[in-house]
Design an enzyme around this catalytic site. Structure first.
Site, PDB file in Angstrom:
ATOM      1  N   HIS A   1      39.107  33.547  27.398  1.00  0.00           N
ATOM      2  CA  HIS A   1      39.387  34.950  27.678  1.00  0.00           C
ATOM      3  C   HIS A   1      38.188  35.803  27.250  1.00  0.00           C
ATOM      4  CE1 HIS A   1      44.066  34.396  27.673  1.00  0.00           C
ATOM      5  NE2 HIS A   1      43.445  33.574  28.499  1.00  0.00           N
TER       6      HIS A   1
ATOM      7  N   GLU B   1      37.552  38.035  24.887  1.00  0.00           N
ATOM      8  CA  GLU B   1      37.137  38.117  23.494  1.00  0.00           C
ATOM      9  C   GLU B   1      36.367  36.870  23.061  1.00  0.00           C
ATOM     10  OE1 GLU B   1      41.279  40.055  23.837  1.00  0.00           O
ATOM     11  OE2 GLU B   1      40.092  38.495  24.819  1.00  0.00           O
TER      12      GLU B   1
ATOM     13  N   TRP C   1      37.566  45.306  68.513  1.00  0.00           N
ATOM     14  CA  TRP C   1      37.743  45.775  67.148  1.00  0.00           C
ATOM     15  C   TRP C   1      38.074  47.248  67.187  1.00  0.00           C
ATOM     16  CZ3 TRP C   1      37.847  42.211  63.472  1.00  0.00           C
ATOM     17  CH2 TRP C   1      37.183  41.001  63.679  1.00  0.00           C
TER      18      TRP C   1
END
Length: 369
Positions: free
Chosen positions: A53, A55, A172
């Site tokens: 993670h 930290e 498009w």
């Protein structure tokens, strides 16, 4: 001055955390900044599930973090999951102060990480720039609070709200810049959902196209290494076995019928509603069980209309082209409203010009950003 410096460092943590948004799911993309005497020493952001993670990533390579201040965008976890708790890493490192932007609503964490830090004698402050983090982590936060993530309906439409000609022709409606922008939204999603009618009509792939992805090299590499899952809502099991959407990355077919699909395709069986279509409440259950935080729907008027009518759409991402397609063209949603008071309501969050088109972002009232 301390509060001003804290704000600067937390803003940096928020920016760092965004680097994890392409690969952190089911975990939230958290950022962490370690500061010693007003100097940034290290940064980290959430890595893929099973890896470190934010930290822990920030602490790696630091010989002595004693007395430093950690700025973390979400409360550090205090439970053992696929990785050890981040709270323990901060305590063991001798961190002296932790600034947390937002408390984690995950029942396994909520308030416990903050309490553990304080019990260890670490000064903890909560709430700095929490509104910014609330916006960034909305999909994860919604999943923790209600059981499923944020559902975004992406639509490309004309000025008169039409998505395709009566024949089905739609490529498009919007320009190249809008299509590149869509690639960015796909990359930030955990799953892209469409309906079987779109699969049959367009033989869509719903993949990331690296050459069109407007990202820096490192972010692009993370996005392409962890492409979003594809999902098809198929009431009666009509998805062709050779459909392009079934090739390559993971695909889930949610159906109320029988299927004869390759073993590589994940099939989720659900109940049907009174019209014989996939019961959307069961589909929501599938989304929650799969732990998807950000759900992007790119579908035709039938599925889009059902989601809007039943109130499942949290956010609309509308690309509007400066052209009119006329009354016979297909609408955004195939549903009817008997009174204006019953119309699904949204709040504009952003209107930006993207190339020749407009990008409109609107959220359902009460949901957040």
């Amino acid at each position: 001055m301390t509060q001003e410096r804290d704000r600067v460092f937390m803003e940096h943590a928020i920016e760092i955390g965004r680097s994890g948004r392409f690969w952190s799911t089911p975990n939230p993309p958290v950022g962490c900044v370690l500061v010693d005497h007003d100097r940034i020493v290290a940064t980290g952001f959430t890595h893929p599930a099973g890896q470190a993670h934010a930290e822990v990533m920030a602490l790696q390579g630091i010989d002595d973090a004693r007395g430093m201040t950690a700025y973390v965008t979400l409360e550090p976890c205090s439970h053992q999951g696929r990785t050890p708790p981040c709270v323990g890493a901060l305590i063991d490192a001798g961190i002296g102060r932790v600034i947390v932007a937002l408390e984690d609503p995950n029942p396994a964490v909520s308030g416990q990480g903050i309490a553990a830090l304080r019990e260890a004698g670490i000064a903890v402050e909560v709430g700095l720039l929490g509104d910014r983090v609330e916006s960034d982590l909305q999909g994860f936060l919604l999943r923790m609070r209600r059981g499923w993530g944020r559902i975004t309906l992406k639509v490309a439409a004309s000025l008169d709200g039409r998505t395709a000609m009566a024949t089905g022709e739609s490529q498009w409606i919007t320009g190249a810049a809008a299509r590149r922008d869509v690639q960015l939204w796909r990359a930030q999603s955990d799953v892209i959902v469409t309906g079987v009618e779109t699969v049959i009509a367009d033989n869509c792939r719903l993949t990331l196209r690296g050459e069109e992805l407007p990202l820096a090299d490192a972010d692009k590499a993370r996005a392409l290494a962890h492409p979003p899952v594809r999902m098809v809502l198929d009431s009666t099991g009509r998805t062709p076995a050779d459909a392009a959407v079934l090739q390559g990355a993971t695909t889930i077919v949610v159906t109320a019928g029988e299927t004869d699909l390759p073993a590589t395709v994940q099939v989720e069986s659900v109940a049907s509603d009174h019209a014989g279509r996939v019961l959307l409440k069961d589909w929501i259950r599938v989304l929650g069980e799969a732990q998807f935080n950000e759900i992007l729907v790119e579908a035709g008027p039938t599925l889009s209309g059902a989601l809007l009518r039943e109130g499942w759409v949290d956010r609309v991402l509308l690309y509007q082209a400066p052209k009119f397609l006329g009354a016979s063209a297909r609408p955004i949603g195939a549903f009817e409203v008997e009174a204006l008071s019953a119309a699904p309501g949204f709040v504009f969050q952003d209107v930006t010009r993207v190339g020749e088109d407009l990008r409109i972002i609107a959220t359902r009232a009460g949901v957040g950003c």
